[in-house]
Design a protein around this motif. Sequence first.
Motif, PDB file in Angstrom:
ATOM      1  N   ARG A  98       7.371   9.254  -1.056  1.00 21.98           N
ATOM      2  CA  ARG A  98       6.519   8.132  -0.681  1.00 21.98           C
ATOM      3  C   ARG A  98       5.114   8.382  -1.210  1.00 21.98           C
ATOM      4  O   ARG A  98       4.597   9.496  -1.137  1.00 21.98           O
ATOM      5  CB  ARG A  98       6.501   7.957   0.840  1.00 21.98           C
ATOM      6  CG  ARG A  98       5.644   6.783   1.336  1.00 21.98           C
ATOM      7  CD  ARG A  98       5.807   6.618   2.834  1.00 21.98           C
ATOM      8  NE  ARG A  98       7.172   6.218   3.161  1.00 21.98           N
ATOM      9  CZ  ARG A  98       7.784   6.484   4.323  1.00 21.98           C
ATOM     10  NH1 ARG A  98       7.150   7.174   5.255  1.00 21.98           N
ATOM     11  NH2 ARG A  98       9.020   6.074   4.530  1.00 21.98           N
ATOM     12  N   THR A 121       7.925   3.552  -1.734  1.00 24.42           N
ATOM     13  CA  THR A 121       8.888   4.563  -1.317  1.00 24.42           C
ATOM     14  C   THR A 121      10.074   4.565  -2.265  1.00 24.42           C
ATOM     15  O   THR A 121      10.677   3.519  -2.530  1.00 24.42           O
ATOM     16  CB  THR A 121       9.371   4.304   0.122  1.00 24.42           C
ATOM     17  OG1 THR A 121       8.241   4.281   1.006  1.00 24.42           O
ATOM     18  CG2 THR A 121      10.341   5.393   0.563  1.00 24.42           C
ATOM     19  N   ARG A 139      -2.933   1.330  -4.363  1.00 26.63           N
ATOM     20  CA  ARG A 139      -3.603   0.044  -4.281  1.00 26.63           C
ATOM     21  C   ARG A 139      -2.710  -0.999  -4.931  1.00 26.63           C
ATOM     22  O   ARG A 139      -2.044  -0.712  -5.928  1.00 26.63           O
ATOM     23  CB  ARG A 139      -4.957   0.073  -4.996  1.00 26.63           C
ATOM     24  CG  ARG A 139      -5.996   0.969  -4.347  1.00 26.63           C
ATOM     25  CD  ARG A 139      -7.387   0.611  -4.872  1.00 26.63           C
ATOM     26  NE  ARG A 139      -7.487   0.813  -6.322  1.00 26.63           N
ATOM     27  CZ  ARG A 139      -7.958   1.908  -6.891  1.00 26.63           C
ATOM     28  NH1 ARG A 139      -8.361   2.927  -6.143  1.00 26.63           N
ATOM     29  NH2 ARG A 139      -8.038   2.009  -8.208  1.00 26.63           N
ATOM     30  N   GLU A 187      -2.393   9.759  -2.346  1.00 31.41           N
ATOM     31  CA  GLU A 187      -1.630  10.901  -1.873  1.00 31.41           C
ATOM     32  C   GLU A 187      -0.141  10.560  -1.762  1.00 31.41           C
ATOM     33  O   GLU A 187       0.241   9.412  -1.496  1.00 31.41           O
ATOM     34  CB  GLU A 187      -2.152  11.360  -0.511  1.00 31.41           C
ATOM     35  CG  GLU A 187      -3.580  11.908  -0.576  1.00 31.41           C
ATOM     36  CD  GLU A 187      -3.696  13.063  -1.548  1.00 31.41           C
ATOM     37  OE1 GLU A 187      -2.866  14.007  -1.460  1.00 31.41           O
ATOM     38  OE2 GLU A 187      -4.591  13.018  -2.407  1.00 31.41           O
ATOM     39  N   SER A 205       0.818  -1.213   0.000  1.00 31.19           N
ATOM     40  CA  SER A 205       0.000   0.000   0.000  1.00 31.19           C
ATOM     41  C   SER A 205       0.850   1.261   0.000  1.00 31.19           C
ATOM     42  O   SER A 205       0.313   2.358  -0.174  1.00 31.19           O
ATOM     43  CB  SER A 205      -0.932   0.019   1.221  1.00 31.19           C
ATOM     44  OG  SER A 205      -0.176   0.065   2.426  1.00 31.19           O
ATOM     45  N   LEU A 206       2.159   1.117   0.196  1.00 32.64           N
ATOM     46  CA  LEU A 206       3.064   2.264   0.195  1.00 32.64           C
ATOM     47  C   LEU A 206       4.281   1.939  -0.671  1.00 32.64           C
ATOM     48  O   LEU A 206       4.921   0.907  -0.501  1.00 32.64           O
ATOM     49  CB  LEU A 206       3.542   2.593   1.612  1.00 32.64           C
ATOM     50  CG  LEU A 206       2.617   3.367   2.536  1.00 32.64           C
ATOM     51  CD1 LEU A 206       3.271   3.518   3.908  1.00 32.64           C
ATOM     52  CD2 LEU A 206       2.312   4.744   1.954  1.00 32.64           C
ATOM     53  N   TYR A 254      -2.986   5.098  -7.691  1.00 36.87           N
ATOM     54  CA  TYR A 254      -2.137   5.847  -6.771  1.00 36.87           C
ATOM     55  C   TYR A 254      -2.941   6.904  -6.034  1.00 36.87           C
ATOM     56  O   TYR A 254      -3.922   7.453  -6.562  1.00 36.87           O
ATOM     57  CB  TYR A 254      -0.982   6.509  -7.533  1.00 36.87           C
ATOM     58  CG  TYR A 254       0.092   5.528  -7.947  1.00 36.87           C
ATOM     59  CD1 TYR A 254       1.048   5.097  -7.035  1.00 36.87           C
ATOM     60  CD2 TYR A 254       0.134   5.003  -9.229  1.00 36.87           C
ATOM     61  CE1 TYR A 254       2.014   4.190  -7.393  1.00 36.87           C
ATOM     62  CE2 TYR A 254       1.101   4.089  -9.604  1.00 36.87           C
ATOM     63  CZ  TYR A 254       2.044   3.685  -8.676  1.00 36.87           C
ATOM     64  OH  TYR A 254       2.997   2.773  -9.032  1.00 36.87           O
ATOM     65  N   ARG A 258       1.037   6.551  -1.659  1.00 33.71           N
ATOM     66  CA  ARG A 258       0.084   5.491  -1.353  1.00 33.71           C
ATOM     67  C   ARG A 258      -0.456   4.899  -2.644  1.00 33.71           C
ATOM     68  O   ARG A 258      -0.618   5.591  -3.647  1.00 33.71           O
ATOM     69  CB  ARG A 258      -1.078   6.040  -0.507  1.00 33.71           C
ATOM     70  CG  ARG A 258      -0.634   6.517   0.870  1.00 33.71           C
ATOM     71  CD  ARG A 258      -1.801   6.773   1.806  1.00 33.71           C
ATOM     72  NE  ARG A 258      -1.308   7.058   3.150  1.00 33.71           N
ATOM     73  CZ  ARG A 258      -0.966   6.140   4.033  1.00 33.71           C
ATOM     74  NH1 ARG A 258      -1.111   4.857   3.732  1.00 33.71           N
ATOM     75  NH2 ARG A 258      -0.522   6.478   5.219  1.00 33.71           N
TER      76      ARG A 258
END
Length: 556
Positions: free
Chosen positions: A159, A104, A163, A149, A101-102, A147, A161
């Motif tokens: 970074r 980076t 799905r 924020e 979910s993230l 995608y 957020r």
Amino acid sequence: MKQPIVSFLAFSLFALAACGGRGPVVDDDAAANVPEEQRYGGTAVVSQIGDIPDVSPLTSTDHTASQIQQFVLFMPLLAYDENFEPIPRLARSWEVNADTSLLTFHLRDDVFWHDGVKTTAQDVKFSYDMARDPNTGFPNTAFWTNYGEAEAVDSFTFRIRMRSHAEFLDPWRAFSPVPRHILEGTAAAQLRTHPFGTRSPLGNGPFRFVSRQDQQSWTFEANPDFPAELGGRPYLDRIVYRSIPEPTTQLTELLTGNVDYYIQPPAEQAQRIESDRRVRLGSFDDRAFVLIGWNQRRPLFEDARVRRALTMAINRPAIIEGVLYGYGSVSNSTVPPFYWQYDAQAGDDLAYDPEAARRLLAEAGWTPGPDGTLRNAEGQPFRFTVLTNQGNQVRADIAEIAQSDLRRIGVDMQIQISEWGTMLDRINTPTRRDFDAVLIGWVTEFRIDDRDLFHCDKRDEPYQWVGYCNPEVDRLLDSLPQIVDRDAALPQWQQYQRLIARDQPYTFIYFQERLRGTSARIQNVNPDARGDWVGAERWWILPDQRGRAQPQTAQQ
């Protein structure tokens, strides 16, 4: 129809040969013996038929502009290697968390904009936010469907957020950040007319912008501060991109040493290039296809039976043999034959068949009038205009063949040739779309996401040229990017391709084998499915041949 064109080209080339060419002959052994320290210097001239109207990563809609962004002027977060695997570029590394979910990215700290300001995560966040702003008009909005924020955690950590979805890194190969300190404060709606895209672009890639002559040329020079870890200063001092609308002129310029790299010569020139020892002919299987898009906002093209009939009436194999000299294959969807998703059975019922085309049109209410032209129940003739761009003889030839084929079944197709930028404005501007049909090319991304082309919700966005809408297709367009497992995804990819083939929002004409011509003096030009400009920072010119090209001819 082809004979006058081929005869004129043959006469032109005979005259060129009679006058005598100049320039070195290909000598790969000599090139192999040049040490790296002697590969620096010189100007390479690259030619193609069209100008680059806009190079801004936020607003450009031109494929060549995308290439310039990825490989010349700017720097995406990552790139693909020759096996199409992601490798670091602006980002040194990246990772995803356990539930994906993230995402980076850890950026390099040694990349500078060409005015000396360091590139940071704030630039990446600013660029991402502007690309997502609907007022910007960023054309590839499907990049960001999964995608959310984003944040600049610190100066070199970005970074975002997301799905969980398939091929999630691909947008970051194609999208290049822009300098926040230059564009911050500009309203999103004004970015399209900002001089950043046309007169004063500022990048952070291996080459810097020098100048532009509208409709003629762009000039870039080596960036001496490009990170050593990424290859350092490019070998070439400069690259001049020349827009030369006439293919015969481009060929002449290549053979006489005024052009080093001729992008996508027409297939009819292949034999001439291959037979000349001063130049090389190369090719690769491309992601690009050529299509006729039927504007379904026009009642004439609302019925899928009509669109299928038009496809079946056009002899696409004859186009490949007669226009491409065999350098291509019939296409029936947006999926290239060398992609794992490709379904060879999609569209297998769309073979050239004029009689079947007539039957479909009769079912749709189109019957021959007294003059042989098809008419509907109201007496309206089946007449329309196809729009295509000037300077592309291949597309002009395709249009003429399609015109002749359609005339045989009673369809009157007229041809309108338009300047490239003008045509893009007509088809990409949602409030215009004042055309019946368009003959154009498209390049499929490595991560296929056709929502921008076909989703109902995208009908008022730049690339939904034809106004196609099918809720069943929408369901697949929304679900396919979420399926990570290829075995699970393949049946749905097959279903999607077969629906598109059934509905024929476009007549898909062919996937091309993309050709190139290069001079003997330029080395290491090895384009592939990643693009024509891949590896531009490692192109180099034989030391004793650096004075031969004449980029100043771009000013004439």
